[in-house]
Design a protein around this motif. Structure first.
Motif, PDB file in Angstrom:
ATOM      1  N   ASP A 176      43.407  45.457  35.060  1.00  6.19           N
ATOM      2  CA  ASP A 176      44.618  44.871  34.499  1.00  6.19           C
ATOM      3  C   ASP A 176      44.839  43.503  35.141  1.00  6.19           C
ATOM      4  N   ARG A 177      44.612  42.452  34.378  1.00  4.09           N
ATOM      5  CA  ARG A 177      44.787  41.066  34.819  1.00  4.09           C
ATOM      6  C   ARG A 177      44.052  40.790  36.140  1.00  4.09           C
ATOM      7  N   PRO A 178      42.744  40.819  36.114  1.00 10.87           N
ATOM      8  CA  PRO A 178      41.977  40.517  37.321  1.00 10.87           C
ATOM      9  C   PRO A 178      41.935  39.020  37.614  1.00 10.87           C
ATOM     10  N   VAL A 179      41.486  38.687  38.807  1.00 13.80           N
ATOM     11  CA  VAL A 179      41.117  37.312  39.142  1.00 13.80           C
ATOM     12  C   VAL A 179      39.653  37.140  38.723  1.00 13.80           C
ATOM     13  N   LEU A 180      39.331  36.017  38.072  1.00 13.50           N
ATOM     14  CA  LEU A 180      37.974  35.777  37.588  1.00 13.50           C
ATOM     15  C   LEU A 180      37.318  34.675  38.423  1.00 13.50           C
ATOM     16  N   VAL A 181      36.153  34.976  39.002  1.00  9.63           N
ATOM     17  CA  VAL A 181      35.402  34.014  39.815  1.00  9.63           C
ATOM     18  C   VAL A 181      34.166  33.593  39.042  1.00  9.63           C
ATOM     19  N   SER A 182      34.039  32.289  38.798  1.00 10.25           N
ATOM     20  CA  SER A 182      33.014  31.805  37.877  1.00 10.25           C
ATOM     21  C   SER A 182      32.274  30.594  38.444  1.00 10.25           C
ATOM     22  N   PRO A 183      31.013  30.772  38.909  1.00 12.71           N
ATOM     23  CA  PRO A 183      30.226  29.629  39.381  1.00 12.71           C
ATOM     24  C   PRO A 183      29.385  28.992  38.279  1.00 12.71           C
ATOM     25  N   SER A 184      29.229  27.699  38.343  1.00  6.53           N
ATOM     26  CA  SER A 184      28.339  26.860  37.530  1.00  6.53           C
ATOM     27  C   SER A 184      28.298  27.260  36.054  1.00  6.53           C
ATOM     28  N   THR A 185      27.119  27.629  35.539  1.00  2.00           N
ATOM     29  CA  THR A 185      26.954  27.838  34.094  1.00  2.00           C
ATOM     30  C   THR A 185      27.725  29.027  33.550  1.00  2.00           C
ATOM     31  N   SER A 186      28.246  29.884  34.408  1.00  2.00           N
ATOM     32  CA  SER A 186      29.026  31.021  33.904  1.00  2.00           C
ATOM     33  C   SER A 186      30.357  30.575  33.316  1.00  2.00           C
ATOM     34  N   ASN A 187      30.706  29.262  33.451  1.00  2.00           N
ATOM     35  CA  ASN A 187      31.941  28.819  32.802  1.00  2.00           C
ATOM     36  C   ASN A 187      31.831  28.901  31.279  1.00  2.00           C
ATOM     37  N   ASN A 188      30.602  29.105  30.771  1.00  4.70           N
ATOM     38  CA  ASN A 188      30.442  29.363  29.332  1.00  4.70           C
ATOM     39  C   ASN A 188      31.115  30.671  28.930  1.00  4.70           C
ATOM     40  N   TYR A 189      31.329  31.546  29.909  1.00  2.00           N
ATOM     41  CA  TYR A 189      32.022  32.823  29.665  1.00  2.00           C
ATOM     42  C   TYR A 189      33.475  32.787  30.154  1.00  2.00           C
ATOM     43  N   SER A 190      33.740  32.055  31.227  1.00  2.00           N
ATOM     44  CA  SER A 190      35.086  32.066  31.803  1.00  2.00           C
ATOM     45  C   SER A 190      36.053  31.126  31.095  1.00  2.00           C
ATOM     46  N   LEU A 191      35.592  29.927  30.725  1.00  2.00           N
ATOM     47  CA  LEU A 191      36.504  28.965  30.108  1.00  2.00           C
ATOM     48  C   LEU A 191      37.054  29.424  28.760  1.00  2.00           C
ATOM     49  N   PRO A 192      36.269  30.112  27.914  1.00  2.00           N
ATOM     50  CA  PRO A 192      36.875  30.640  26.689  1.00  2.00           C
ATOM     51  C   PRO A 192      38.038  31.590  26.959  1.00  2.00           C
ATOM     52  N   VAL A 193      37.970  32.334  28.065  1.00  2.00           N
ATOM     53  CA  VAL A 193      39.091  33.213  28.416  1.00  2.00           C
ATOM     54  C   VAL A 193      40.300  32.369  28.798  1.00  2.00           C
TER      55      VAL A 193
END
Length: 306
Positions: A176-193
């Motif tokens: 339920d509403r986690p903190v998301l940790v996103s390095p380098s190219t994984s922002n392709n998955y984190s930024l859409p969120v």
């Protein structure tokens, strides 16, 4: 008093003095290690644009030293480890690794770790990051992104598809509403969120992001998510994500390393900052600890009692 007695007394005094000097030296070493100032050479604060969490002024917040029990969290055998697969959309399996507090300690939140190119969830386990976060009373979960590690490829053509994928992943992991940790190219998955479903996150940690996948910076002004931005000092001027992501109003940016490290071999600089933090693990843990202390409610220092 004879000469032998005097000599014996002098020797005793020398031993006492030597012992005192050793004790003072050990104390100096201990407090130097515990002090957050030890990070000042490697961590450079770029500040923020507005107040973070309203009641807490992140720009003026004194960062706390990493407690000793967290520095050795990987050896806390009371923590529980697990790994396996969860199903997304009823047929697609995502591999994950998890470390969480022991049964005697309440869980106060969760942190999801993504990974950059050429890495998998195993990297976070090797760094001890999952154990550190679990020792703070949080579920720490690292996943293998599609096409990496134990997770098969998956085509996600649209930004909304990626956001839906990530939201479903949080649901099946029972977060339920986690903190998301996103390095380098994984922002392709984190930024859409962040752009499409920001309300499902409690916080965002973005590490050395690439420029691909960044949207119009103007769309970030209304995203109130608490954000920790960490950059490679060597790429600070050339990475457009620095100026773009700092439009997030509740963000604070840091860069790791020296702005001028010309004495470091070029090949070492390139590899050490591939994902921005692996070569400076201790400094990253220091920043992550302080961020989670502010963002996740009910976190207190339990001194390793799980």
């Amino acid at each position: 008093m004879n000469h032998s007695s005097i000599r014996s007394t002098l020797n005793s005094n020398k031993l006492i003095l030597a012992g005192a000097l050793i004790f003072i030296l050990l104390c100096i070493m201990y407090f130097y290690e515990a002090s957050p100032k030890r990070h000042s050479v490697l961590i450079h604060d770029l500040g923020q644009t507005r107040t973070w969490l309203e009641s807490q002024s992140w720009s003026h917040k004194q960062l706390k030293a990493l407690p000793s029990y967290l520095q050795d969290a990987v050896h806390n055998h009371a923590l529980l480890q697990d790994d396996g697969y969860v199903e997304i959309f009823g047929k697609y399996s995502v591999y994950y690794r998890e470390v969480k507090p022991g049964k005697s300690r309440p869980i106060v939140g969760g942190v999801v770790f993504l990974h950059g190119e050429h890495y998998t969830s195993q990297r976070w386990m090797e760094m001890g990051t999952l154990h550190l976060v679990a020792n703070m009373g949080l579920r720490a979960i690292a996943v293998d992104l599609p096409g990496n590690g134990h997770t098969l490829p998956l085509s996600l053509a649209r930004t909304t598809d990626v956001a839906r994928f990530m939201g479903t992943l949080f649901t099946v992991l029972k977060l339920d509403r986690p903190v998301l940790v996103s390095p380098s190219t994984s922002n392709n998955y984190s930024l859409p969120v962040v752009f499409e479903e920001v309300q499902i996150l409690a916080g965002f940690v973005c590490i050395s992001p690439n420029d691909k996948g960044l949207h119009d910076a103007g769309q970030l002004h209304d995203k109130q998510i608490p954000t920790l931005l960490i950059y490679d000092g060597n790429k600070l001027e050339t990475n457009h994500s620095v100026s773009s992501l700092r439009h997030l109003p509740n963000s604070r940016a840091f860069y790791l390393g020296h702005r001028d490290d010309s004495n470091v071999p070029t090949n070492h600089r390139r590899s050490s900052f591939h994902d921005g933090i692996f070569v400076h693990k201790q400094e990253f843990h220091y920043l992550l600890y302080n961020f989670l202390q502010l963002v996740v409610k009910n976190i207190t220092d339990h001194h390793g009692l799980v």
